[in-house]
Design an enzyme around this catalytic site. Structure first.
Site, mmCIF file in Angstrom:
data_model
loop_
_atom_site.group_PDB
_atom_site.id
_atom_site.type_symbol
_atom_site.label_atom_id
_atom_site.label_comp_id
_atom_site.label_asym_id
_atom_site.label_seq_id
_atom_site.Cartn_x
_atom_site.Cartn_y
_atom_site.Cartn_z
ATOM 1 N N TYR A 106 0.858 -1.189 0.000
ATOM 2 C CA TYR A 106 0.000 0.000 0.000
ATOM 3 C C TYR A 106 0.890 1.233 0.000
ATOM 4 O O TYR A 106 1.801 1.363 0.823
ATOM 5 C CB TYR A 106 -0.886 -0.001 1.245
ATOM 6 C CG TYR A 106 -1.795 1.198 1.370
ATOM 7 C CD1 TYR A 106 -2.927 1.332 0.577
ATOM 8 C CD2 TYR A 106 -1.521 2.195 2.306
ATOM 9 C CE1 TYR A 106 -3.767 2.428 0.703
ATOM 10 C CE2 TYR A 106 -2.352 3.297 2.444
ATOM 11 C CZ TYR A 106 -3.476 3.408 1.638
ATOM 12 O OH TYR A 106 -4.298 4.488 1.771
ATOM 13 N N LYS B 172 5.195 9.883 8.407
ATOM 14 C CA LYS B 172 4.853 10.504 9.682
ATOM 15 C C LYS B 172 5.982 10.570 10.700
ATOM 16 O O LYS B 172 6.013 11.459 11.537
ATOM 17 C CB LYS B 172 3.664 9.759 10.293
ATOM 18 C CG LYS B 172 2.411 9.780 9.422
ATOM 19 C CD LYS B 172 1.338 8.867 9.961
ATOM 20 C CE LYS B 172 1.591 7.406 9.700
ATOM 21 N NZ LYS B 172 1.417 6.994 8.296
ATOM 22 N N ASP C 38 9.589 3.096 -0.867
ATOM 23 C CA ASP C 38 8.575 3.714 -0.013
ATOM 24 C C ASP C 38 8.947 3.379 1.430
ATOM 25 O O ASP C 38 8.643 2.297 1.939
ATOM 26 C CB ASP C 38 7.194 3.164 -0.374
ATOM 27 C CG ASP C 38 6.088 3.747 0.501
ATOM 28 O OD1 ASP C 38 6.408 4.426 1.499
ATOM 29 O OD2 ASP C 38 4.912 3.512 0.195
#
Length: 432
Positions: free
Chosen positions: A146, A269, A241
């Site tokens: 994802y 984050k 990623d």
């Protein structure tokens, strides 16, 4: 004594009147595990508290970024100081370059970085940049990975898409999805075949170097090296990623751990101390195509906002000065994961686990998990029962079989032992 969730139930019903499903991110609804989602009102160290006053040992950590635990003083103080000077300006601030310096120090291939507001923005922008750089259309991603909810990346995606059993997403035109090639993770032959079939047409390969969105799935030996070799041969851009793994598995992320240099890296984050932030970066040759220097446009009013920059700088500088944290995280995570797995084996519960550093998943399946085809064989009903019993016993796990769990530097040996004891109770109840 059974825990009460009366206040959380009331808050959920109230939210459902105004917010789709009562949540602003789907997995929070607990549809995959059943039961009532607790509404969290406070966090401190390794613990969180819900609106009914229930206390939990937390292994979600805002899905990874809270590597120092909840409300670490160094981050909280930085945010308070920044907020006193203003929350947002839509203009440049010194804090942006401060954080950029730390990011560049951790990732040798990154000569320039652009801050955005989320991991989704980071991956979406990195792919646009790869297409601009190569002048090609096709992209490769991997089944069960994802990379945010951009249209082209929701093909055979992991995370909440896998949790909810959705094959993709409504609203994504076939004309967009046709340029996304979804391949099985850890399968070098499939990658070679795709590059043979689409020779000089693939703009980039985007991959979680350690997958965290179908549960934790590490690369098999030689797989990342093959990705690097194949993309270099075809002059395709390799994007790591590292929204989950960056600064989490090592200060320099998975690429430090496995000694592989991608062309572009995306971050999330953790570089904002848990505040909304993302970033993408790479060599100047590629990054200088980004506006205002080049023709690849990307912008955002809140990109580089001073609160996220201050929080991220405080957290990353702390990690930079205390790299011994990673060894502690690895040791405690190993004890936790092995302890729960041993309890499952003793109770006769089929379970396997994957762990890399402080990221881990217990899969309710007997065989090894190396990709989506094996992860998807997990017994999600058994996981749901385990999750609910652990919650009742004061342990908060990701509410999905297909999400990673995380340990923080705030977790203690006592937390680990209490979690293993709770797991033993959960497995005993399963066979009662």
């Amino acid at each position: 004594m059974a825990r009460k969730f009366d206040q959380s139930r009331r808050l959920q019903r109230r939210a459902e009147r105004m917010i789709p499903g009562g949540v602003n991110s789907p997995v929070r609804a607990f549809r995959a595990v059943g039961g009532d989602p607790p509404f969290i009102v406070r966090g401190q160290g390794s613990h969180i508290w819900d609106a009914d006053g229930n206390d939990y040992i937390d292994y979600v950590g805002s899905w990874g970024p809270l590597i120092l635990g909840h409300a670490p003083p160094t981050v909280v103080e930085a945010v308070i100081l920044a907020a006193r000077n203003g929350t947002s300006f839509g203009a440049s601030t010194p804090a942006e370059a401060d954080l950029a310096e730390v990011v560049l120090s951790a990732f040798p291939h990154v000569q320039k970085v652009r801050f955005v507001n989320s991991g989704t923005e980071a991956t979406m922008s990195a792919i646009r940049l790869a297409r601009a750089y190569t002048k090609r259309k096709h992209i490769v991603k991997f089944e069960g990975c994802y990379h945010g909810h951009a249209d082209a990346l929701l093909v055979k995606a992991g995370s909440g898409v896998a949790t909810l059993g959705i094959p993709g997403s409504a609203g994504v035109p076939e004309e967009v999805a046709q340029f996304t090639l979804a391949l099985p993770f850890n399968d070098t032959d499939a990658l070679e075949q795709a590059f043979h079939n689409f020779r000089h047409q693939i703009a980039c390969v985007i991959v979680e170097p350690v997958v965290g969105n179908m549960g934790v799935v590490p690369p098999v030996r030689g797989y990342l090296e093959a990705l690097r070799t194949i993309t270099q041969r075809d002059r395709s851009v390799l994007i790591f990623d590292e929204v989950m793994t960056g600064f989490r598995l090592a200060f320099g992320g998975a690429q430090e751990l496995y000694a592989i240099r991608p062309d572009l890296t995306t971050l999330g984050k953790i570089i904002g101390g848990g505040l909304p932030v993302g970033a993408y970066g790479g060599p100047s040759e590629i990054m200088d195509l980004v506006a205002p220097l080049g023709p690849m446009y990307q912008a955002g009013t809140l990109s580089g906002n001073p609160l996220a920059m201050a929080a991220g700088y405080a957290q990353l500088r702390y990690l930079q000065d205390h790299k011994e944290i990673y060894a502690k995280l690895d040791k405690l995570s190993g004890e936790l994961v092995a302890g729960v797995a041993a309890a499952a084996k003793e109770a006769g519960v089929p379970m396997t686990y994957n762990r890399v550093g402080s990221m881990f998943t217990w899969f309710f399946t007997s065989g090894p998990v190396t990709g989506w085809d094996t992860a998807s064989k997990s017994d999600t009903e058994s996981f749901g029962r385990f999750f609910r019993t652990m919650l009742e016993n004061g342990v908060y796990l990701p509410p999905s079989q297909f999400e990673a769990a995380f340990l923080s530097a705030a977790h203690t040996g006592k937390d680990i032992q209490e979690t293993i004891a709770a797991a033993k109770q959960a497995f005993a109840l399963a066979h009662a």
